[in-house]
Design an enzyme around this catalytic site. Structure first.
Site, PDB file in Angstrom:
ATOM      1  N   ASN A 382       0.827  -1.208   0.000  1.00  0.00           N
ATOM      2  CA  ASN A 382       0.000   0.000   0.000  1.00  0.00           C
ATOM      3  C   ASN A 382       0.860   1.256   0.000  1.00  0.00           C
ATOM      4  O   ASN A 382       1.047   1.899  -1.027  1.00  0.00           O
ATOM      5  CB  ASN A 382      -0.950  -0.017   1.205  1.00  0.00           C
ATOM      6  CG  ASN A 382      -2.065   1.004   1.065  1.00  0.00           C
ATOM      7  OD1 ASN A 382      -2.050   1.858   0.192  1.00  0.00           O
ATOM      8  ND2 ASN A 382      -3.060   0.925   1.935  1.00  0.00           N
ATOM      9  N   ASP A 383       1.420   1.602   1.144  1.00  0.00           N
ATOM     10  CA  ASP A 383       2.157   2.863   1.233  1.00  0.00           C
ATOM     11  C   ASP A 383       3.365   2.910   0.309  1.00  0.00           C
ATOM     12  O   ASP A 383       3.722   3.979  -0.186  1.00  0.00           O
ATOM     13  CB  ASP A 383       2.609   3.091   2.680  1.00  0.00           C
ATOM     14  CG  ASP A 383       1.434   3.248   3.628  1.00  0.00           C
ATOM     15  OD1 ASP A 383       0.382   3.723   3.177  1.00  0.00           O
ATOM     16  OD2 ASP A 383       1.571   2.866   4.795  1.00  0.00           O
ATOM     17  N   VAL A 384       4.024   1.768   0.070  1.00  0.00           N
ATOM     18  CA  VAL A 384       5.258   1.775  -0.729  1.00  0.00           C
ATOM     19  C   VAL A 384       4.981   1.973  -2.209  1.00  0.00           C
ATOM     20  O   VAL A 384       5.915   2.080  -3.006  1.00  0.00           O
ATOM     21  CB  VAL A 384       6.061   0.475  -0.497  1.00  0.00           C
ATOM     22  CG1 VAL A 384       6.483   0.350   0.953  1.00  0.00           C
ATOM     23  CG2 VAL A 384       5.268  -0.740  -0.941  1.00  0.00           C
ATOM     24  N   SER A 423      -2.165   1.635   7.334  1.00  0.00           N
ATOM     25  CA  SER A 423      -1.794   2.986   7.762  1.00  0.00           C
ATOM     26  C   SER A 423      -2.965   3.942   7.763  1.00  0.00           C
ATOM     27  O   SER A 423      -2.892   5.013   8.343  1.00  0.00           O
ATOM     28  CB  SER A 423      -0.697   3.534   6.834  1.00  0.00           C
ATOM     29  OG  SER A 423      -1.219   3.726   5.532  1.00  0.00           O
TER      30      SER A 423
END
Length: 456
Positions: A382-384, A423
Site C-alpha cells: 500500500n504505502d510503498v 496505515s
C-alpha cells in the site's frame, strides 16, 4: 588454558565477521548463517572449557533454551517471523539485564567507575530492549492495536524518564551513597521507557523499530561482555549493534524520514491521516480478464507487500512468474526497503518459494523501467506504491521514495477490499485510469490466474 580460550575467541570472532558479511546476499545468506552459528558454537565451547563453571545450571539452560528455540523455529509460520524476531531481540535484552543484575547483587566489593558504567548500560539498554520488543511483538501479532498510541505530553514524559535514568546512572557510577532500592528504580524506569518508546510507533514504521531494537540488543550484549570481561561477547554484541544501527539508518533514508520522526511521529494514527481524498472510482477486474492482459504482456513486475505474507501467496506467485516466463515474458520482483513488517521480510518469503535471486530488484533499479512495463502486479502493498508520496504535499508520507507502479501501462492491485489499509492513508493509485483492482484473497486470485495459464 587462557591462551587456548583466547584462540577460540579469535576464531569465533572471525567466523562472526565472515558470517555477517555473507548475510548481505541472498545467495550466500544460508552459508553466512551456518558460519555465524559455528562461531557461536566455538565461543560456547571456549566458555565451557573455562574454570569455575557450574555445569549443572549450564546444562539446564542449554536444554531449556535449545528446546524452546528449536520448537519456535520449526513451528513459526512465515507470517509470524517478524514477531518471532521481536521476541528474540527482547530475550537478548533480558539476558543482558540479568547479567548486569547478577553482577550488582553479588558481594564483590566496590567496582571501578568503568565497571559500574557498563553495568548501568547493560541494565538500561537491556531493559528498554526487553519491554520495547514485547510491545513490538504485541503489535505485530495483533495482540495489541497496531496503531500508534499517543497521549498528551508523551514526548515530555519520555524525555523526563530518560533524563532521570541518566542522573541515576551518574550517581550509580560514582557510587555516592547508592542503595539497592535505587538500583531497582533504574530497572523499573528502563522497563517503562521501553514500553513508552514503542507505543507511539505504528505498524508502518515497525520494520525500523525492529531494526533499532535489534541494534539495542547487540549494544546491551556488548556492555554485558564488558561486565563479565568476555571478549567474544563484546565483539559479537558490537557487530550486532553496529549492523542493526546501519540498517536502521538505511531504512530511515528509504522512507525519507529521520529516526526522530519514526520514534515520535505517530505515523498511522488517525489524527495523522491527512492527505487529499482520491478522485474517481476504483475499477475492479476479474481474474479471467486479467489473464488476457498478462498473457499478452512482455514485461511484468511483481511488487509484494505484507498482504502476500498474510495470504501465503508466495508459492503461487512463483508459479505464475514461471508460467509467464514460459510464455516469453520478462519477470522481475521489485522490493521496497520497508516492505513487510521487518527488514528483508519480502526477500525471506520469496527465497522460501525459491524465486531466483536474479529476479529480485531494488526500488532504484526498477523505477526507471516502470514506464516501459506492461503490467505491474501489486500484491498486498500500500504505502510503498502510494503516489501521494510524490504528488501530495499534505500527505504524511510526502517525500518518501516509492515504487512507481502508477507509471506502468497497466497496474493490477490485489487487495481484500476497498479499505485504506493498515496505515489508514488514502492511496490515489487505486483510482488511476491504468489501475485495475483484483479483489479477494491474493493466493486464490494468483492460483486462479495460474489455472488460466495452465488451461490455455
Amino acid at each position: 588454558m587462557s591462551g587456548l580460550t583466547s584462540l577460540f575467541y579469535i576464531v569465533a570472532s572471525i567466523l562472526f565477521i565472515f558470517g555477517i558479511k555473507m548475510l548481505g546476499s541472498a545467495e550466500t545468506a544460508r552459508r553466512g548463517n551456518f558460519l555465524s552459528s559455528l562461531g557461536m558454537l566455538v565461543a560456547i565451547v571456549a566458555v565451557l572449557l573455562s574454570s569455575g563453571m557450574s555445569y549443572t545450571w549450564i546444562m539446564v539452560g542449554l536444554v531449556l533454551g535449545g528446546s524452546l528455540g528449536a520448537f519456535s523455529a520449526r513451528k513459526v509460520e512465515m507470517t509470524g517471523m517478524p514477531e518471532l524476531v521481536a521476541l528474540f531481540n527482547g530475550f537478548g535484552g533480558l539476558s543482558s539485564l540479568l547479567v548486569a543484575w547478577a553482577e550488582e547483587v553479588q558481594p564483590a566489593g566496590a567496582n571501578p567507575i568503568f565497571t559500574d558504567s557498563v553495568i548501568f548500560a547493560a541494565l538500561v539498554i537491556g531493559g528498554v530492549t526487553f519491554t520495547g520488543s514485547l510491545v513490538a511483538y504485541g503489535k505485530l501479532s495483533g495482540k495489541l492495536d497496531g496503531k500508534p498510541l499517543l497521549f498528551p505530553n508523551q514526548k515530555a514524559i519520555n524525555v523526563a524518564v530518560a533524563a532521570l535514568l541518566l542522573l541515576l546512572g551518574v550517581a550509580y557510577a560514582l557510587q555516592s551513597g547508592f542503595s539497592l532500592p535505587a538500583f531497582y528504580l533504574i530497572v523499573l524506569l528502563a522497563l517503562a521507557l521501553g514500553v513508552l518508546g514503542v507505543l507511539p510507533i505504528g505498524g508502518g514504521d515497525m520494520p525500523v523499530a525492529i531494526a533499532l531494537l535489534n541494534s539495542f540488543s547487540g549494544i546491551a550484549a556488548c556492555a554485558a561482555g564488558f561486565v563479565i570481561l568476555n571478549n567474544v561477547l563484546i565483539v559479537a554484541g558490537a557487530m550486532v549493534g553496529a549492523s542493526g544501527l546501519i540498517l536502521t539508518i538505511i531504512m530511515c533514508k528509504a522512507m525519507n524520514r529521520t529516526l526522530g520522526d519514526v520514534l515520535f511521529g505517530g505515523f498511522g494514527a488517525e489524527s495523522a491521516g491527512g492527505g487529499a481524498e482520491a478522485e474517481g472510482e476504483m475499477k475492479p477486474i476479474t481474474a479471467d480478464d486479467a489473464y488476457y492482459i498478462l498473457e499478452a504482456a512482455s514485461q511484468v513486475i511483481f511488487v509484494p507487500g505484507y498482504g502476500m505474507a498474510v495470504a501465503q501467496a508466495q508459492h503461487a506467485v512463483k508459479e505464475l512468474a514461471a508460467l509467464l516466463e514460459e510464455n516469453g515474458c520478462e519477470v522481475s520482483f521489485a522490493i521496497h526497503p520497508v516492505a513487510g513488517r521487518m527488514p528483508g521480510h519480502m526477500n525471506v518469503l520469496l527465497a522460501e518459494a525459491d524465486v531466483p535471486y536474479e529476479q529480485l530488484a531494488e526500488m532504484d533499479d526498477v523505477n526507471p523501467l516502470m514506464s516501459n512495463t506492461d503490467v505491474a502486479v501489486v500484491i498486498g502493498a500500500n504505502d510503498v506504491v502510494n503516489p501521494a508520496a510524490l504528488e501530495d504535499e499534505s500527505s504524511p508520507i510526502y517525500g518518501m521514495p516509492i515504487i512507481n507502479v502508477h507509471q506502468a501501462r497497466t497496474t493490477f492491485v490485489l487487495k481484500r477490499g476497498q479499505g485504506k489499509g493498515f496505515s489508514g492513508l488514502v492511496n490515489p493509485l487505486f483510482t488511476r485510469a491504468n489501475t485495475r483492482m483484483l479483489y479477494g484473497d491474493a493466493k486464490e486470485t494468483i492460483t486462479s490466474l495460474v489455472g488460466q495459464f495452465k488451461g490455455s
